[in-house]
Design a protein around this motif. Structure first.
Motif, PDB file in Angstrom:
ATOM      1  N   ASP A   2      -1.494   5.463   3.962  1.00 55.96           N
ATOM      2  CA  ASP A   2      -2.646   5.698   3.090  1.00 55.96           C
ATOM      3  C   ASP A   2      -2.813   4.506   2.150  1.00 55.96           C
ATOM      4  OD1 ASP A   2      -4.627   6.610   1.480  1.00 55.96           O
ATOM      5  OD2 ASP A   2      -3.532   8.331   0.679  1.00 55.96           O
ATOM      6  N   THR A   3      -3.819   3.660   2.443  1.00 61.74           N
ATOM      7  CA  THR A   3      -3.998   2.454   1.631  1.00 61.74           C
ATOM      8  C   THR A   3      -4.435   2.779   0.206  1.00 61.74           C
ATOM      9  OG1 THR A   3      -6.272   2.209   2.436  1.00 61.74           O
ATOM     10  CG2 THR A   3      -4.541   1.049   3.643  1.00 61.74           C
ATOM     11  N   GLU A   4      -5.036   3.947  -0.006  1.00 57.90           N
ATOM     12  CA  GLU A   4      -5.473   4.309  -1.349  1.00 57.90           C
ATOM     13  C   GLU A   4      -4.291   4.512  -2.288  1.00 57.90           C
ATOM     14  OE1 GLU A   4      -8.062   7.636  -1.182  1.00 57.90           O
ATOM     15  OE2 GLU A   4      -9.644   6.579  -0.087  1.00 57.90           O
ATOM     16  N   ALA A   5      -3.115   4.786  -1.700  1.00 54.71           N
ATOM     17  CA  ALA A   5      -1.932   5.005  -2.523  1.00 54.71           C
ATOM     18  C   ALA A   5      -1.184   3.711  -2.822  1.00 54.71           C
ATOM     19  CB  ALA A   5      -0.991   5.992  -1.837  1.00 54.71           C
ATOM     20  N   LEU A   6      -1.690   2.596  -2.290  1.00 53.96           N
ATOM     21  CA  LEU A   6      -1.021   1.315  -2.466  1.00 53.96           C
ATOM     22  C   LEU A   6      -1.701   0.494  -3.542  1.00 53.96           C
ATOM     23  CD1 LEU A   6      -0.546   0.351   1.292  1.00 53.96           C
ATOM     24  CD2 LEU A   6       1.081   1.540  -0.193  1.00 53.96           C
ATOM     25  N   ASP A   7      -0.894  -0.235  -4.295  1.00 59.15           N
ATOM     26  CA  ASP A   7      -1.434  -1.151  -5.300  1.00 59.15           C
ATOM     27  C   ASP A   7      -1.835  -2.460  -4.626  1.00 59.15           C
ATOM     28  OD1 ASP A   7      -0.972   0.606  -7.431  1.00 59.15           O
ATOM     29  OD2 ASP A   7       1.124  -0.061  -7.600  1.00 59.15           O
ATOM     30  N   PRO A   8      -2.856  -3.138  -5.139  1.00 64.03           N
ATOM     31  CA  PRO A   8      -3.284  -4.407  -4.537  1.00 64.03           C
ATOM     32  C   PRO A   8      -2.180  -5.471  -4.614  1.00 64.03           C
ATOM     33  CG  PRO A   8      -4.957  -3.553  -6.031  1.00 64.03           C
ATOM     34  CD  PRO A   8      -3.722  -2.735  -6.260  1.00 64.03           C
ATOM     35  N   MET A   9      -2.131  -6.307  -3.595  1.00 64.82           N
ATOM     36  CA  MET A   9      -1.238  -7.459  -3.577  1.00 64.82           C
ATOM     37  C   MET A   9      -2.091  -8.706  -3.388  1.00 64.82           C
ATOM     38  SD  MET A   9       1.731  -8.648  -0.824  1.00 64.82           S
ATOM     39  CE  MET A   9       2.121  -6.967  -0.389  1.00 64.82           C
TER      40      MET A   9
END
Length: 206
Positions: A2-9
């Motif tokens: 789930d990309t929504e749960a990831l912080d931007p890098m």
């Protein structure tokens, strides 16, 4: 994942010694980059481009790389666990001396995949085009290649247990003497028959 749960890098975050956890690098441009001892934990890299990228001593756990391309991606001495490469295009993926386990390569094209002197356990390569697969000196357990093709295979000569290439299109084998532990289809065995016979000292005539 789930990309929504990831912080931007950001590409600038990938520096030597960085510990990156639950991060998403999307549409990054890495260019020529070297960063040692980077840790990627439950990260995603998508639609990213790299030129000559080198990450010695990389530690990667549960990380997915998808839809990305690299001229060279060198990760000597890496530890890679429970990850996935999908839809990637890599000129040379150099993982010599690495410890790779529970890893998948799916629907990808890699001109050179080198795992020399590595420990490889539960690796799946699915529907991928591999130019050269170099496993010289590696220890292999539960490796399967399904669909796609391998143009040239350099077998291990090391410890091999359950290495199945019977369901892929297999081109040449650089060292027929090192086929111990390999599962082949009957058609593949017939194709390799002449080389095997020559290795055993036989003369092959029409």
């Amino acid at each position: 994942m789930d990309t929504e749960a990831l912080d931007p890098m950001r590409a600038e975050d990938v520096v030597s010694g960085a510990v990156l956890e639950n991060r998403h690098l999307d549409g990054g441009v890495l260019g020529d980059l070297e960063a040692a001892s980077v840790a990627l934990i439950e990260c995603m890299v998508s639609d990213t481009q790299g030129d000559e990228c080198r990450f010695p001593g990389l530690r990667s756990t549960g990380t997915t790389v998808i839809g990305s391309s690299f001229a060279t991606l060198a990760v000597p001495g890496a530890t890679v666990f429970s990850g996935r490469l999908e839809g990637v295009r890599i000129g040379a993926l150099l993982m010599d001396g690495s410890d790779v386990s529970v890893h998948r390569i799916v629907a990808s094209r890699i001109d050179v995949l080198s795992l020399r002197d590595s420990k490889v356990r539960r690796l799946e390569i699915v529907d991928s085009q591999i130019g050269l697969l170099d496993l010289g000196g590696s220890k292999i357990r539960e490796v399967t290649v399904v669909g796609g093709s391998i143009d040239e295979l350099v077998p291990s000569r090391g410890s091999v247990e359950d290495f199945d290439v019977s369901r892929t299109a297999l081109g040449t084998v650089a060292d027929p003497a090192a086929l111990r532990g390999l599962t082949l289809s009957a058609a593949q065995a017939m194709t390799l028959g002449t080389d095997l016979a020559r290795h055993l000292g036989a003369t092959v005539v029409d």
